[in-house]
Design an enzyme around this catalytic site. Structure first.
Site, short mmCIF file in Angstrom:
data_model
loop_
_atom_site.label_atom_id
_atom_site.label_comp_id
_atom_site.label_asym_id
_atom_site.label_seq_id
_atom_site.Cartn_x
_atom_site.Cartn_y
_atom_site.Cartn_z
N ARG A 58 -2.25 -15.69 -1.45
CA ARG A 58 -0.80 -15.76 -1.27
C ARG A 58 -0.40 -15.91 0.20
O ARG A 58 0.70 -16.38 0.50
CB ARG A 58 -0.13 -14.53 -1.92
CG ARG A 58 -0.08 -14.63 -3.43
CD ARG A 58 0.48 -13.38 -4.05
NE ARG A 58 -0.55 -12.39 -4.30
CZ ARG A 58 -0.33 -11.08 -4.32
NH1 ARG A 58 0.86 -10.59 -4.06
NH2 ARG A 58 -1.32 -10.25 -4.57
N GLU A 95 -11.67 0.95 -1.23
CA GLU A 95 -11.75 2.29 -1.81
C GLU A 95 -13.12 2.48 -2.49
O GLU A 95 -13.78 3.51 -2.33
CB GLU A 95 -10.61 2.46 -2.81
CG GLU A 95 -10.44 3.88 -3.27
CD GLU A 95 -9.25 4.02 -4.21
OE1 GLU A 95 -8.59 3.02 -4.51
OE2 GLU A 95 -9.01 5.16 -4.64
O1 LIG Z 1 -2.57 -4.35 2.54
P1 LIG Z 1 -3.61 -4.39 1.46
O2 LIG Z 1 -3.72 -3.09 0.72
O3 LIG Z 1 -4.93 -4.90 1.94
O4 LIG Z 1 -3.07 -5.39 0.34
C1 LIG Z 1 -2.42 -6.60 0.62
C2 LIG Z 1 -3.19 -7.77 0.09
O5 LIG Z 1 -3.26 -7.71 -1.34
C3 LIG Z 1 -2.76 -8.94 -1.88
O6 LIG Z 1 -3.79 -9.86 -2.02
P2 LIG Z 1 -4.83 -9.89 -3.24
O7 LIG Z 1 -6.10 -9.25 -2.79
O8 LIG Z 1 -4.16 -9.33 -4.46
O9 LIG Z 1 -5.15 -11.43 -3.39
P3 LIG Z 1 -4.27 -12.73 -3.75
O10 LIG Z 1 -3.41 -13.05 -2.54
O11 LIG Z 1 -5.30 -13.78 -3.97
O12 LIG Z 1 -3.42 -12.45 -4.98
C4 LIG Z 1 -1.79 -9.43 -0.84
O13 LIG Z 1 -1.56 -10.83 -0.95
C5 LIG Z 1 -2.48 -9.07 0.46
O14 LIG Z 1 -3.43 -10.03 0.86
N1 LIG Z 2 2.03 -3.63 -5.10
C1 LIG Z 2 1.61 -4.86 -4.78
N2 LIG Z 2 2.31 -5.95 -5.19
C2 LIG Z 2 1.87 -7.19 -4.88
N3 LIG Z 2 0.77 -7.44 -4.16
C3 LIG Z 2 0.06 -6.40 -3.72
N4 LIG Z 2 -1.06 -6.32 -2.96
C4 LIG Z 2 -1.37 -5.02 -2.80
N5 LIG Z 2 -0.48 -4.23 -3.42
C5 LIG Z 2 0.43 -5.08 -4.00
#
Ligand SMILES: O=P(O)(O)OC[C@H]1O[C@H](OP(=O)(O)OP(=O)(O)O)[C@H](O)[C@@H]1O
Ligand SMILES: Nc1ncnc2[nH]cnc12
Length: 171
Positions: A58, A95
């Site tokens: 994203r 985690e």
């Molecule tokens: O601050 P954090 O706890 O590290 O979480 C934030 C991350 O989690 C989500 O990505 P995700 O790993 O869900 O991947 P995606 O973008 O492919 O959906 C979001 O887009 C960030 O990259």
């Molecule tokens: N609560 C949340 N919603 C969307 N993206 C996320 N990535 C990590 N936590 C999330």
């Protein structure tokens, strides 16, 4: 523009107890998405980046249009094994277990100023690992930006650079 009105909240995704902040509805609204890109541009321009970095997946949606808007190059940070050629990787703790992020080894020249973008900052672990990966390549990370910040998770405390966010949720 009330960006929160365009962000859908999905309870119990991807696991029970997690409230998922979904930018799909924001992306489907061109005026709101344009406003988002322009507002992020205004927030990060003072950091004078040479390049923008997006975090899979994203973060790509956030960084790529912003790079075009600012007339800058765009670099992908991807999950392990997705980028061709020589790569630099960085493994960080989750985690449970670890995860690895990669960047193409020739993507950033030493000393170049970069700003990292993602859609959302939660615990900050992904952003922190990306900053560390870029520093391994001698990039100068001048700031980071995101559309959504889950401030109750304290992600910005992990970061030692300025953090720009457009909307923040405190619970
Ligand atoms: O601050 P954090 O706890 O590290 O979480 C934030 C991350 O989690 C989500 O990505 P995700 O790993 O869900 O991947 P995606 O973008 O492919 O959906 C979001 O887009 C960030 O990259
Ligand atoms: N609560 C949340 N919603 C969307 N993206 C996320 N990535 C990590 N936590 C999330």
């Amino acid at each position: 523009m009330d960006l929160k009105a365009h962000i859908r909240k999905v309870p119990d995704f991807p696991k029970p107890g997690i409230l998922f902040y979904d930018i799909s509805t924001l992306l489907m609204h061109p005026a709101a998405w344009r406003h988002t890109v322009e507002a992020l541009g205004a927030a990060i321009r003072p950091h004078e980046p040479d390049l923008l970095v997006g975090i899979e997946s994203r973060g790509f949606l956030t960084a790529a249009p912003l790079a075009l808007h600012l007339g800058l190059g765009f670099i992908m940070v991807r999950k392990k094994g997705k980028l061709p050629g020589a790569t630099t990787s960085y493994t960080y703790d989750l985690e449970y277990g670890t995860d690895t992020l990669e960047i193409q080894a020739d993507a950033v020249k030493p000393g170049q100023r970069v700003v990292v973008l993602d859609d959302l900052l939660a615990t900050g672990g992904t952003m922190r690992a990306t900053v560390d990966l870029l520093r391994k390549q001698d990039a100068k990370v001048s700031g980071v930006g995101c559309v959504i910040e889950l401030s109750f998770l304290g992600g910005r405390k992990l970061l030692d650079v300025p953090v720009a966010s457009l909307v923040s949720y405190d619970s």
